[in-house]
Design a protein around this motif. Sequence first.
Motif, PDB file in Angstrom:
ATOM      1  N   ARG A 171      -8.427  10.435   2.168  1.00 19.21           N
ATOM      2  CA  ARG A 171      -8.947  11.308   3.061  1.00 19.21           C
ATOM      3  C   ARG A 171      -9.499  12.816   2.519  1.00 19.21           C
ATOM      4  N   ARG A 221     -15.745   4.453   9.246  1.00 22.70           N
ATOM      5  CA  ARG A 221     -14.688   4.011  10.459  1.00 22.70           C
ATOM      6  C   ARG A 221     -14.991   4.694  11.783  1.00 22.70           C
ATOM      7  N   SER A 244      -3.608   6.906  11.275  1.00 21.86           N
ATOM      8  CA  SER A 244      -2.678   6.054  11.992  1.00 21.86           C
ATOM      9  C   SER A 244      -1.177   7.037  12.139  1.00 21.86           C
ATOM     10  N   THR A 258     -10.429   5.080  -0.193  1.00 26.50           N
ATOM     11  CA  THR A 258      -8.775   5.003  -0.417  1.00 26.50           C
ATOM     12  C   THR A 258      -8.346   6.325  -0.070  1.00 26.50           C
ATOM     13  N   ARG A 306       0.869  11.315   1.918  1.00 21.95           N
ATOM     14  CA  ARG A 306       0.156  12.229   3.090  1.00 21.95           C
ATOM     15  C   ARG A 306       0.628  13.651   2.895  1.00 21.95           C
ATOM     16  N   GLU A 345       0.964  -1.137  -0.030  1.00 23.17           N
ATOM     17  CA  GLU A 345       0.096   0.019  -0.074  1.00 23.17           C
ATOM     18  C   GLU A 345       0.856   1.150  -0.074  1.00 23.17           C
ATOM     19  N   LYS A 352      -4.201   6.002  -0.562  1.00 28.59           N
ATOM     20  CA  LYS A 352      -3.351   4.952  -0.781  1.00 28.59           C
ATOM     21  C   LYS A 352      -3.336   4.528  -2.089  1.00 28.59           C
ATOM     22  N   ASP A 359      -4.997  12.546   2.571  1.00 22.30           N
ATOM     23  CA  ASP A 359      -3.946  11.607   2.313  1.00 22.30           C
ATOM     24  C   ASP A 359      -4.791  10.499   1.467  1.00 22.30           C
TER      25      ASP A 359
END
Length: 239
Positions: free
Chosen positions: A202, A218, A102, A200, A96, A92, A179, A177
Amino acid sequence: MTVEKQELLYTGKAKNVYLTNDDNLVWVEYMNQATAGNGAKKAEIAGKGELNNQITSKIFEILTKHGVHSHFVRQLSDTEQLIKRVAIIPLEVVVRNVAAGSFTKRLGIEEGTQLRHPIVEFYFKEDALDDPFINDAHVELLEIATPQEIEFLKRSALRVNEELIKMFQEIGIRLIDFKLEYGRTHDGDILLADEISPDTCRLWDINTNEHLDKDVFRRDLGDIVPVYQEVLNRLNDKF
Ligand code: UDP
């Protein structure tokens, strides 16, 4: 030759992938399943597959116009796409721009903090290990990619970031961010693959900081369907 859908090749968390009568192409179907925390949280959400398929298709079309190659060939229906067949590289690749998720926990940086420059991170895509954060040396050690390929992945991800920042800015969205995943074709070329959607990325509204992404699911902030629809509507209105 008309492309025909054949037998199921693979079922993922949110997609089914079918072979076609062309060795180099596969047929992907987006499903309604939502997962978070490596499958710990799961739900069927009617309409989600369509929204992610349409948003991803639109974004890959825009990236293609700007010279970013991907596995995307064309959208086939509300829930289906034709894509080039690749072997997914088990990484992945996260980019960012602003601290969130995380990253805030690992480094103790407050969510919403603008980073001085974008950061690229690698996570090893391995469910049994919970997709651990790894560095270049680990990627090389595990023979996931060569040093040259690692440099290519980083450069490509930063290029995609530049294009996506501009694209989202035009529709009033701040790209926090996201992925990416990459895959290898039969010829060994590396192509951008998988999806680019609110699942995938934000995405925060530029004016209100409202979450327009999977954090709504989430973090139990509400229904994701109207939120993803809002992203699709803004893309369709502008592009
Ligand atoms: N992400 C993703 N799939 C994953 C993990 C992360 O698409 O399995 C995306 C996520 O939506 C976010 C970015 O990658 O846009 C960074 O996620 P982070 O590492 O902060 O993980 P999280 O906090 O979402 O667990």
